[in-house]
Design a protein around this motif. Sequence first.
Motif, PDB file in Angstrom:
ATOM      1  N   GLY A  67       0.832  -1.211   0.000  1.00 45.55           N
ATOM      2  CA  GLY A  67       0.000   0.000   0.000  1.00 45.55           C
ATOM      3  C   GLY A  67       0.859   1.251   0.000  1.00 45.55           C
ATOM      4  N   CYS A  68       0.158   2.373   0.035  1.00 38.09           N
ATOM      5  CA  CYS A  68       0.845   3.664   0.071  1.00 38.09           C
ATOM      6  C   CYS A  68       1.496   3.855   1.445  1.00 38.09           C
ATOM      7  CB  CYS A  68      -0.222   4.733  -0.197  1.00 38.09           C
ATOM      8  SG  CYS A  68       0.394   6.368  -0.325  1.00 38.09           S
ATOM      9  N   ALA A  69       0.805   3.376   2.481  1.00 34.01           N
ATOM     10  CA  ALA A  69       1.333   3.513   3.844  1.00 34.01           C
ATOM     11  C   ALA A  69       2.666   2.779   3.960  1.00 34.01           C
ATOM     12  CB  ALA A  69       0.328   2.958   4.845  1.00 34.01           C
ATOM     13  N   PHE A  88      -3.012  14.558   6.205  1.00 31.03           N
ATOM     14  CA  PHE A  88      -3.389  13.205   6.636  1.00 31.03           C
ATOM     15  C   PHE A  88      -2.557  12.888   7.884  1.00 31.03           C
ATOM     16  CE2 PHE A  88      -2.516   8.492   5.633  1.00 31.03           C
ATOM     17  CZ  PHE A  88      -3.726   8.060   6.142  1.00 31.03           C
ATOM     18  N   PHE A 110       0.784  10.952   8.506  1.00 34.02           N
ATOM     19  CA  PHE A 110       2.100  11.423   8.050  1.00 34.02           C
ATOM     20  C   PHE A 110       3.020  11.699   9.239  1.00 34.02           C
ATOM     21  CE2 PHE A 110       0.496  13.476   3.801  1.00 34.02           C
ATOM     22  CZ  PHE A 110       0.368  12.209   3.260  1.00 34.02           C
ATOM     23  N   ASN A 130       0.291  15.729  -0.828  1.00 34.95           N
ATOM     24  CA  ASN A 130      -0.777  14.780  -1.089  1.00 34.95           C
ATOM     25  C   ASN A 130      -1.860  15.498  -1.903  1.00 34.95           C
ATOM     26  OD1 ASN A 130      -3.554  13.721   0.902  1.00 34.95           O
ATOM     27  ND2 ASN A 130      -2.682  12.620  -0.812  1.00 34.95           N
ATOM     28  N   ASN A 155      -6.282  14.520   1.128  1.00 32.72           N
ATOM     29  CA  ASN A 155      -7.076  14.107   2.280  1.00 32.72           C
ATOM     30  C   ASN A 155      -6.596  15.003   3.418  1.00 32.72           C
ATOM     31  OD1 ASN A 155      -8.322  12.863   4.407  1.00 32.72           O
ATOM     32  ND2 ASN A 155      -7.201  10.937   4.259  1.00 32.72           N
ATOM     33  N   ASP A 171       2.355  11.829  -2.240  1.00 35.32           N
ATOM     34  CA  ASP A 171       1.424  10.763  -1.895  1.00 35.32           C
ATOM     35  C   ASP A 171       0.302  10.812  -2.928  1.00 35.32           C
ATOM     36  OD1 ASP A 171      -0.925   9.538  -0.950  1.00 35.32           O
ATOM     37  OD2 ASP A 171      -0.282   9.701   1.128  1.00 35.32           O
ATOM     38  N   ALA A 191      -2.162   8.658  -3.460  1.00 32.69           N
ATOM     39  CA  ALA A 191      -3.225   7.690  -3.157  1.00 32.69           C
ATOM     40  C   ALA A 191      -4.516   7.984  -3.940  1.00 32.69           C
ATOM     41  CB  ALA A 191      -3.505   7.675  -1.659  1.00 32.69           C
ATOM     42  N   TYR A 192      -4.767   9.267  -4.246  1.00 33.81           N
ATOM     43  CA  TYR A 192      -6.045   9.632  -4.899  1.00 33.81           C
ATOM     44  C   TYR A 192      -5.834  10.134  -6.323  1.00 33.81           C
ATOM     45  CZ  TYR A 192      -7.537   9.328  -0.076  1.00 33.81           C
ATOM     46  OH  TYR A 192      -7.791   8.873   1.193  1.00 33.81           O
ATOM     47  N   SER A 202      -1.120   4.134  -4.562  1.00 28.56           N
ATOM     48  CA  SER A 202      -1.871   3.089  -3.879  1.00 28.56           C
ATOM     49  C   SER A 202      -2.986   2.618  -4.798  1.00 28.56           C
ATOM     50  CB  SER A 202      -2.486   3.723  -2.638  1.00 28.56           C
ATOM     51  OG  SER A 202      -3.577   2.972  -2.184  1.00 28.56           O
ATOM     52  N   SER A 239      -5.613   1.307  -3.216  1.00 29.11           N
ATOM     53  CA  SER A 239      -6.695   1.210  -2.236  1.00 29.11           C
ATOM     54  C   SER A 239      -7.938   1.936  -2.715  1.00 29.11           C
ATOM     55  CB  SER A 239      -6.257   1.836  -0.909  1.00 29.11           C
ATOM     56  OG  SER A 239      -5.215   1.079  -0.348  1.00 29.11           O
ATOM     57  N   LYS A 240      -7.744   3.065  -3.381  1.00 30.28           N
ATOM     58  CA  LYS A 240      -8.897   3.899  -3.738  1.00 30.28           C
ATOM     59  C   LYS A 240      -9.268   3.732  -5.207  1.00 30.28           C
ATOM     60  CE  LYS A 240      -7.729   5.498   0.314  1.00 30.28           C
ATOM     61  NZ  LYS A 240      -8.379   5.537   1.589  1.00 30.28           N
ATOM     62  N   ARG A 288      -3.777  -4.253   0.324  1.00 29.74           N
ATOM     63  CA  ARG A 288      -2.476  -3.653   0.603  1.00 29.74           C
ATOM     64  C   ARG A 288      -1.506  -3.717  -0.572  1.00 29.74           C
ATOM     65  NH1 ARG A 288      -3.728  -0.667   2.587  1.00 29.74           N
ATOM     66  NH2 ARG A 288      -1.814  -0.067   3.637  1.00 29.74           N
ATOM     67  N   TYR A 308     -13.333  13.681  -0.218  1.00 28.51           N
ATOM     68  CA  TYR A 308     -13.466  14.413   1.041  1.00 28.51           C
ATOM     69  C   TYR A 308     -13.897  15.847   0.776  1.00 28.51           C
ATOM     70  CZ  TYR A 308     -10.433  10.566   2.451  1.00 28.51           C
ATOM     71  OH  TYR A 308      -9.892   9.327   2.652  1.00 28.51           O
TER      72      TYR A 308
HETATM   73  C1  LIG Z   1      -3.456  10.540   2.009  1.00 26.88           C
HETATM   74  C2  LIG Z   1      -3.413   9.079   2.244  1.00 26.88           C
HETATM   75  N1  LIG Z   1      -2.256   8.428   2.102  1.00 26.88           N
HETATM   76  C3  LIG Z   1      -2.168   7.103   2.322  1.00 26.88           C
HETATM   77  C4  LIG Z   1      -3.257   6.371   2.703  1.00 26.88           C
HETATM   78  C5  LIG Z   1      -3.097   4.910   2.926  1.00 26.88           C
HETATM   79  O1  LIG Z   1      -3.202   4.246   1.716  1.00 26.88           O
HETATM   80  P1  LIG Z   1      -2.940   2.666   1.606  1.00 26.88           P
HETATM   81  O2  LIG Z   1      -4.220   1.979   1.928  1.00 26.88           O
HETATM   82  O3  LIG Z   1      -2.555   2.459   0.187  1.00 26.88           O
HETATM   83  O4  LIG Z   1      -1.859   2.334   2.540  1.00 26.88           O
HETATM   84  C6  LIG Z   1      -4.489   7.004   2.863  1.00 26.88           C
HETATM   85  C7  LIG Z   1      -5.660   6.242   3.299  1.00 26.88           C
HETATM   86  O5  LIG Z   1      -6.713   6.732   3.563  1.00 26.88           O
HETATM   87  C8  LIG Z   1      -4.566   8.387   2.630  1.00 26.88           C
HETATM   88  O6  LIG Z   1      -5.707   9.057   2.775  1.00 26.88           O
END
Ligand SMILES: Cc1ncc(COP(=O)(O)O)c(C=O)c1O
Length: 396
Positions: free
Chosen positions: A106-108, A132, A135, A176, A180, A213, A215-216, A241, A243-244, A252, A331
């Motif tokens: 994942g991004c995390a 977020f 971070f 980011n 978010n 980042d 992710a979006y 990521s 995830s979204k 992950r 968001y």
């Molecule tokens: C800005 C941001 N970065 C990273 C993540 C985590 O992403 P991942 O599920 O790919 O680890 C999120 C999850 O909500 C997020 O909002």
Amino acid sequence: MIISDKIQKLITNQEGWTRRMFEEGLRIKKQYGEENVYDFSLGNPDTETPDEVQKALIESLSNPVKGMHRYMSNNGYEDVREEIAAYLRELHGVPFTANHIFMTVGCAGGLNILLKSMLSRGDEVIVPSPFFWEFKNYIENHGGIMRLVQTKKDFQFDIDKIEKAITKKTKAILLNSPNNPTGAVYTEESIRGLIELLNTKRGQGQDIYIICDDAYKKLVYDGFRLPNLFQLYDLVYAVTSHSKDLALPGERIGYVAISPNITDYGLMVSALMISMRTLGFVNAPALFQRIAGKFQKTSVDIGEYEKKRDLLYGILMEAGFECVKPKGAFYMFPKSPIYDELEFIRALQQEERIMVVPGRGFGRKGYFRIAYCVAIETIQKSREGFIRIGKRYTKR
Ligand SMILES: Cc1ncc(COP(=O)(O)O)c(C=O)c1O
């Protein structure tokens, strides 16, 4: 004590608001019934994974290939990295190869291995706020210090403030976009302003990296095109990521893309490999690496999110709230009608059973975050509550 002081602090930390509101939502749902609570607290998409992704998974498991569940190199399968590099070459017009791509949990996971690889104790990372909250934890996990810099009212960079926040210890700026919690995307003008500043610093002998980042990155509306960071600045790491965009948060999977203009990228790949191992990730999930490789050009229905954004934004305007119309992510970050947003969101929760997260959980008091990655009916049904509370608070 059974746990460390550091973790004890995180447990008692007053700022873990998103989870707290989510837990509170669960409690209220038990009391009033799920359908009578409008829970906008968590960025957990209600969307299902695209059909073609589901089919590819079934296909893959129905035709198992010998060794498909084994360990592989810490940076992931080479053919998958090449598929992603090809996508990024086309998207950014920059000569990515498989060696510039590193598959992550994942991004995390990607941000953590990158920060671990980059930061020495006391190095500073600038983070534009609202931000977020994780971070802060990710940076501090690896001995870094987060330097928050407030963005302007429209959530674009305040370059003067960023310049003032830069010290000799500044190693990176963590962006980011789409963002978010605000849903804002950084405009070309904002990005160019930042890059001008960073290039000035480079001219003075200080390399400051941009960590983006992403992710979006596919959740962008109104036909907006994100500025091409890789074309504009040399020192870029993008952390993506699925995830979204593929609605796979539980699986992950993501990746780090290292700019081909970073001459020492081979050293960074070695560092990321060590970080992957020592943090215990070892490698990104094998099955989902294959999915990531195949579906770079696929995403969930962005039009659905755009519809939800328009509906919710219309409701907030009708109710009299002040809010920058978001251009991406899922968001919204309206201004609280009273400065103490905690008091306001308590009223929202107790009087209208609407769950949102206070802005202080993202570094800006006086605002609140609405995560609209929920069923469209939830947004429709929350309308009356927003209008009622809007009448009471915004017209005072
Ligand atoms: C800005 C941001 N970065 C990273 C993540 C985590 O992403 P991942 O599920 O790919 O680890 C999120 C999850 O909500 C997020 O909002």
